[in-house]
Motif scaffolding. Sequence first.
Motif, short mmCIF file in Angstrom:
data_model
loop_
_atom_site.label_atom_id
_atom_site.label_comp_id
_atom_site.label_asym_id
_atom_site.label_seq_id
_atom_site.Cartn_x
_atom_site.Cartn_y
_atom_site.Cartn_z
N ASN A 1 -42.36 71.53 -80.12
CA ASN A 1 -41.20 70.87 -80.70
C ASN A 1 -39.91 71.42 -80.10
OD1 ASN A 1 -42.83 69.30 -82.31
ND2 ASN A 1 -42.56 70.56 -84.15
N LEU A 2 -39.86 72.73 -79.89
CA LEU A 2 -38.67 73.33 -79.29
C LEU A 2 -38.50 72.88 -77.85
CD1 LEU A 2 -38.84 76.99 -80.70
CD2 LEU A 2 -37.24 75.17 -81.35
N VAL A 3 -39.61 72.78 -77.13
CA VAL A 3 -39.53 72.33 -75.73
C VAL A 3 -39.06 70.89 -75.66
CG1 VAL A 3 -40.91 71.86 -73.66
CG2 VAL A 3 -41.28 73.97 -74.97
N TYR A 4 -39.51 70.06 -76.62
CA TYR A 4 -39.14 68.65 -76.63
C TYR A 4 -37.71 68.41 -77.10
CZ TYR A 4 -44.03 67.24 -76.00
OH TYR A 4 -45.28 67.04 -75.50
N LEU A 5 -37.08 69.42 -77.66
CA LEU A 5 -35.77 69.22 -78.27
C LEU A 5 -34.75 68.71 -77.27
CD1 LEU A 5 -33.90 69.45 -80.69
CD2 LEU A 5 -33.50 71.85 -80.07
N VAL A 6 -34.69 69.31 -76.10
CA VAL A 6 -33.69 68.92 -75.10
C VAL A 6 -33.94 67.51 -74.57
CG1 VAL A 6 -32.72 69.45 -72.83
CG2 VAL A 6 -33.13 71.29 -74.47
N PRO A 7 -35.16 67.19 -74.08
CA PRO A 7 -35.36 65.81 -73.60
C PRO A 7 -35.22 64.77 -74.70
CG PRO A 7 -37.44 67.01 -73.63
CD PRO A 7 -36.36 68.02 -73.85
N ARG A 8 -35.64 65.11 -75.93
CA ARG A 8 -35.49 64.15 -77.02
C ARG A 8 -34.02 63.89 -77.30
NH1 ARG A 8 -38.12 66.70 -80.51
NH2 ARG A 8 -36.47 67.53 -81.84
N SER A 9 -33.21 64.93 -77.29
CA SER A 9 -31.77 64.76 -77.52
C SER A 9 -31.14 63.96 -76.39
CB SER A 9 -31.09 66.13 -77.63
OG SER A 9 -31.63 66.87 -78.71
N LEU A 10 -31.61 64.16 -75.17
CA LEU A 10 -31.10 63.40 -74.03
C LEU A 10 -31.42 61.92 -74.18
CD1 LEU A 10 -29.80 63.32 -71.22
CD2 LEU A 10 -32.05 63.81 -70.25
N VAL A 11 -32.65 61.61 -74.56
CA VAL A 11 -33.05 60.21 -74.74
C VAL A 11 -32.26 59.57 -75.88
CG1 VAL A 11 -34.95 58.69 -75.43
CG2 VAL A 11 -35.34 60.53 -73.78
N LEU A 12 -32.11 60.30 -76.98
CA LEU A 12 -31.34 59.77 -78.11
C LEU A 12 -29.89 59.54 -77.70
CD1 LEU A 12 -31.12 58.99 -81.08
CD2 LEU A 12 -30.73 61.40 -81.62
N GLY A 13 -29.34 60.47 -76.91
CA GLY A 13 -27.97 60.29 -76.44
C GLY A 13 -27.82 59.06 -75.55
N MET A 14 -28.82 58.78 -74.72
CA MET A 14 -28.77 57.59 -73.87
C MET A 14 -28.87 56.32 -74.70
SD MET A 14 -30.96 58.65 -70.49
CE MET A 14 -30.53 57.09 -69.70
N LEU A 15 -29.70 56.35 -75.74
CA LEU A 15 -29.80 55.18 -76.63
C LEU A 15 -28.46 54.91 -77.32
CD1 LEU A 15 -33.30 55.79 -78.25
CD2 LEU A 15 -32.65 53.82 -76.85
N MET A 16 -27.82 55.97 -77.79
CA MET A 16 -26.52 55.82 -78.45
C MET A 16 -25.46 55.35 -77.45
SD MET A 16 -26.57 59.22 -80.88
CE MET A 16 -24.93 58.89 -81.51
N LEU A 17 -25.53 55.87 -76.22
CA LEU A 17 -24.56 55.46 -75.20
C LEU A 17 -24.71 53.99 -74.87
CD1 LEU A 17 -22.39 56.16 -73.13
CD2 LEU A 17 -24.21 56.83 -71.55
N LEU A 18 -25.94 53.53 -74.70
CA LEU A 18 -26.17 52.12 -74.40
C LEU A 18 -25.68 51.24 -75.55
CD1 LEU A 18 -29.71 52.14 -72.75
CD2 LEU A 18 -27.51 51.75 -71.65
N ASP A 19 -25.88 51.71 -76.76
CA ASP A 19 -25.41 50.96 -77.92
C ASP A 19 -23.89 50.81 -77.89
OD1 ASP A 19 -25.98 49.85 -80.72
OD2 ASP A 19 -24.50 51.40 -81.14
#
Length: 375
Positions: free
Chosen positions: A206-224
């Motif tokens: 979960n800790l390892v996934y935190l950075v890529p997950r936050s990056l993906v979420l940020g891209m989704l918000m940016l596209l929105d």
Amino acid sequence: MRRTLAGRHGERLLAEVSAGGTLRPGKDRPALLAYGIALVVHGVTVALAVGGVWCVVGGWGSPGPVVSGLFFVALAWSLRPRMPRLPKDELLLYRTDAPALYGLIDEIAQVAGTRSVDVIAVDAAFNAGVRTCGVRGRRLLTLGVPLWETLEPQQRIAVLGHELGHYSNGDTRRGIVFATAYRSLAIWHYYLQPTEDPSPLEMVANLVYLVPRSLVLGMLMLLDQLTLRSMQRAEYLADSVAARAGSTEAAVAFLDRLLVADSADTTVRRESNKLRTRPRGTGRAEEWADGLWELLAAHMESIPEHEYERQRRVGARRGHSVDDTHPPTHLRRACLLVGAVTPAAVVTDDDREQRIAAELADARRQVARQIVRGD
């Protein structure tokens, strides 16, 4: 933040129209940037597929590279662009089933400057919508019987004009490239979700996934955010097509009907519950369901004008909803009422209305009975 930006964009578009400006189809700079990000997302999928094949071919005979390559190929396959398919659980009408209705839609499509639809789906929603299905790009128009049955003929033309207008107004979010890329990002976000009640090893993951997950979420918000203004412009442009097809008066009346959608939904539920609980000996509920739409239409006609005005004021006070995909109805209504009144480019008559009603009779009966059965 989304509410603030949505309100800012909406008021700016309204001011542009009120000042005599004309909204035109097209992509602004943020929408073009979103398009570029979507291409990058698809590029990552292609890179995974190519890299996976290279690992399998180049490392053939060694289990490590082959397993890694197969994993990359499987991941790329799950992220591949996919178009929605025709629904199998909805009533579908083809041209041979409803020639009069398709003829009306063809006329409206000419006004909208686009081609007509290929399939019509009928459901129980107080709504209407369009989407593109399959690799052949077949256009599907979904008509909600509750909405259709509560509208007058010219208002129905306005609804059809609005939906077809989405195909000619440069709506970025409805484009294949953007829509499929957004879906791929959503799948990435799903894969990177943290495990609930994790073990010590899963906590590390979960800790390892935190950075890529936050990056993906940020891209989704940016596209929105990048497509927010384009999305609102597309709705206003679709409303203008509705006004050209059915008249400004009909388009405004159609928007007012949307203000009382909750009341319509409540009425359908109440009446369907009454039909289910009729005493024995009064006939099956499905037989009584045939009158459901007449009851709904009578209820909608009984709603006084001051209730519509109250709903408009409530909408103005509420502003933009965070998760709403449309601009507020009161702003859309105000844009239609700016400038000269537009006459209807498509009109209908009693004979055509009777033929369309006959073509939809079986579908409206089936939808009513589905509602009463609770399907």
